[in-house]
Design an enzyme around this catalytic site. Sequence first.
Site, short mmCIF file in Angstrom:
data_model
loop_
_atom_site.label_atom_id
_atom_site.label_comp_id
_atom_site.label_asym_id
_atom_site.label_seq_id
_atom_site.Cartn_x
_atom_site.Cartn_y
_atom_site.Cartn_z
CB CYS A 2 8.75 3.85 17.43
SG CYS A 2 8.11 2.27 16.91
NE ARG A 27 9.10 9.69 16.49
CZ ARG A 27 9.89 10.27 15.60
NH1 ARG A 27 9.77 11.55 15.37
NH2 ARG A 27 10.80 9.59 14.97
CD1 TRP A 78 2.22 3.34 13.07
CD2 TRP A 78 3.87 2.26 12.00
NE1 TRP A 78 1.84 3.16 11.76
CE2 TRP A 78 2.81 2.51 11.09
CE3 TRP A 78 5.01 1.60 11.54
CZ2 TRP A 78 2.87 2.11 9.75
CZ3 TRP A 78 5.07 1.20 10.22
CH2 TRP A 78 4.00 1.46 9.33
CG ASN A 104 12.05 5.30 16.06
OD1 ASN A 104 11.35 4.64 15.28
ND2 ASN A 104 12.35 6.57 15.87
N GLY A 105 13.01 2.04 15.04
CA GLY A 105 13.81 1.60 13.90
C GLY A 105 13.54 0.13 13.65
CD GLU A 485 -1.39 16.12 -0.15
OE1 GLU A 485 -0.75 15.16 -0.61
OE2 GLU A 485 -1.48 16.35 1.07
CE LYS A 489 -3.51 15.05 3.42
NZ LYS A 489 -2.14 15.24 3.44
CD GLU A 492 -2.59 10.78 4.37
OE1 GLU A 492 -1.43 10.43 4.57
OE2 GLU A 492 -2.90 11.98 4.20
CG HIS A 508 -7.61 7.14 -22.20
ND1 HIS A 508 -7.94 6.87 -23.51
CD2 HIS A 508 -7.10 8.39 -22.20
CE1 HIS A 508 -7.63 7.91 -24.27
NE2 HIS A 508 -7.12 8.85 -23.48
CE LYS A 603 3.54 15.43 10.77
NZ LYS A 603 2.68 15.44 9.57
C1 G6P Z 1 4.03 9.11 6.01
C2 G6P Z 1 2.91 10.03 6.43
C3 G6P Z 1 2.54 10.96 5.27
C4 G6P Z 1 3.79 11.71 4.80
C5 G6P Z 1 4.91 10.73 4.40
C6 G6P Z 1 6.23 11.44 4.12
O1 G6P Z 1 3.57 8.20 5.10
O2 G6P Z 1 1.77 9.31 6.85
O3 G6P Z 1 1.56 11.90 5.71
O4 G6P Z 1 3.47 12.55 3.74
O5 G6P Z 1 5.15 9.82 5.47
O6 G6P Z 1 6.71 12.06 5.27
P1 G6P Z 1 7.85 13.14 5.27
O7 G6P Z 1 8.13 13.42 6.72
O8 G6P Z 1 9.04 12.54 4.56
O9 G6P Z 1 7.33 14.33 4.53
#
Ligand code: G6P
Length: 608
Positions: A2, A27, A78, A104-105, A485, A489, A492, A508, A603
């Site tokens: 948001c 956001r 969001w 937002n929250g 990671e 990626k 996502e 395993h 994000k």
């Molecule tokens: C969300 C995003 C991720 C990010 C994570 C942590 O889930 O989609 O891409 O890595 O938050 O965010 P931060 O701002 O704490 O690194």
Amino acid sequence: MCGIVGYIGKRDSAPLLLEGLQRLEYRGYDSAGLAIHSSGTGKNAGLRTAKTKGRVRDLQERIPKRFTGTVGIAHTRWATHGAPNDLNAHPHVDAAEKVAVVHNGIIDNAAELRAKLTAEGVELASETDTEVVSHLIGLAQGETLEARVQEALRSVEGTYGIAVLHEEFPDRIVVARNGSPVVLGIGEHEMFVASDVAALVSHTRQIVTLDDGEMATITAGDYRTYTTEGSRTSTSPETVEWAAESYDMGGHDTYMHKEIAEQADAVDRVLRGRIDDRFATVHLGGLNLDPREARTMRRVKILGCGSAYHAGMIGAQLIEELARIPADAEPASEFRYRNPVVDPDTLYIAVSQSGETYDTLAAVQELKRKGARVLGVVNVVGSAIARAADGGLYVHAGPEVCVVSTKCFTNTAVAFALLALHLGRIRDLSVADGRRIIEGLRKLPGQIDEVLGAEPDIEKLAGEYASARSMMFVGRVRGYPVAREASLKLKEVSYIHAEAYPASELKHGPLALIEPAVPTVAILPDDDLLEKNRATLEEIKARSGSILAIAHQNQEKADDTLLVPQNEPELDPILMGIPLQLLAYHTALKLGRDIDKPRNLAKSVTVE
Ligand code: G6P
């Protein structure tokens, strides 16, 4: 998670608000809306709102004619409470349609407040938690808008960054913060408010960041801050570091591509001014950790979410290797829910790009409450986690706009290398090893550019992998966080299912998944585990699985090898992740995905 933005001044607010929303869209992007004090007459007079499901561009098309006014607030959402639809989009108004709120929250006691309002005869129009705030302000009795917002907030439990308009008080916007960021932007005879400086920097670089429990009133020419109890607070504007251009795409088609391409410069920044060649160490000014503490600590526990957690895994490995302190990383969300034993001899490190991820912030607050020492490894300067921590280091990646993290992940890993070197040199890392790591760090920017030079080859490979049903990512020890990671990626941005496993664990269980339609990406640094890793490739080949190796030398068993320049073994993971960012990017591009705004994600996740 948001975005909120507000404007008060002499200019027409709607175009400014829409521009601000576009900058905050990362956001949240499932619905958007705005409210203004209209300068129109007749039925166009007073408070007017426009909102819709979808993106900011959809809202732009929905703005009615003669929707003008010099005061307004806006929101990009969001969804948490209630589906993304027109009714649930913000702003939310009270029954008399005099109050408009963007939020937002999460209001934790929303269900209770909704029931109470309904019992009092209020008809709720949406399924959101936010709407209760609008009604509570509408029903409040105070003389001023400030008093009414304070009265309403007294019944509210949860997190919020809110901005409020009221038809009877057209000369002001009242904002409040508890747990979700609110910044004020100070202009010339105009004021802005936003949940992120990204929305402000094209207008002003003078900003005021509110603290939790703080409120502000902005008028066209002034602002004042005070607590939710009404006592004045003193704040002075700071100048933001980043110019508006840093938030633009700079000739790239997506922010993800721009941010991948910027990594050599970003790494250069995190190193700048920190290396001390004389003592083969680094200076980390904000750490607030004296050498005695650094020598006596017995463990390091790193906490973060998503990519930040994976960068923390690389960090734990570096701290164990260079400083010989037992270290591990854990998802911040899990940590705080399992009633952890908080040990006075452990150094806790919270990792976060945004510095506002709720799970990570809550873990920090819990640790602080229990007397632990917490450092922050954070990108956004002055963010909630940076402020809550006892000290730490900024990763200086610059603004990261794409929802998925790339340059910030890399810079965070480099920041951990600096921290590990610093701790190591206070403990038992030799001068020679210190110098070796410093040399390796200095090589990184040039080597990153070399990796990026292979983009055409990676693009070709992406063409092959875009049809995969699922992908497996494997690595051993230093290679495992890279595999994690890279798998995150890919899923996502491309929505291809991917799993990451330690290479040693493949036999395993997950080996059962290997077949021609499930290719494996193997992280194969040229270290003392290379032979073991080659044995894993044999196991995969024997099950007809295809293999893409990320390696320092050509791998016979692999169908394709992407060569990465070799650095010091401890730093190799930092470089090996970069070609896989490009692989995820090009795969998503081939599949026509919305790269900067993947479905269902946001994000900064500022809710539990
Ligand atoms: C969300 C995003 C991720 C990010 C994570 C942590 O889930 O989609 O891409 O890595 O938050 O965010 P931060 O701002 O704490 O690194």
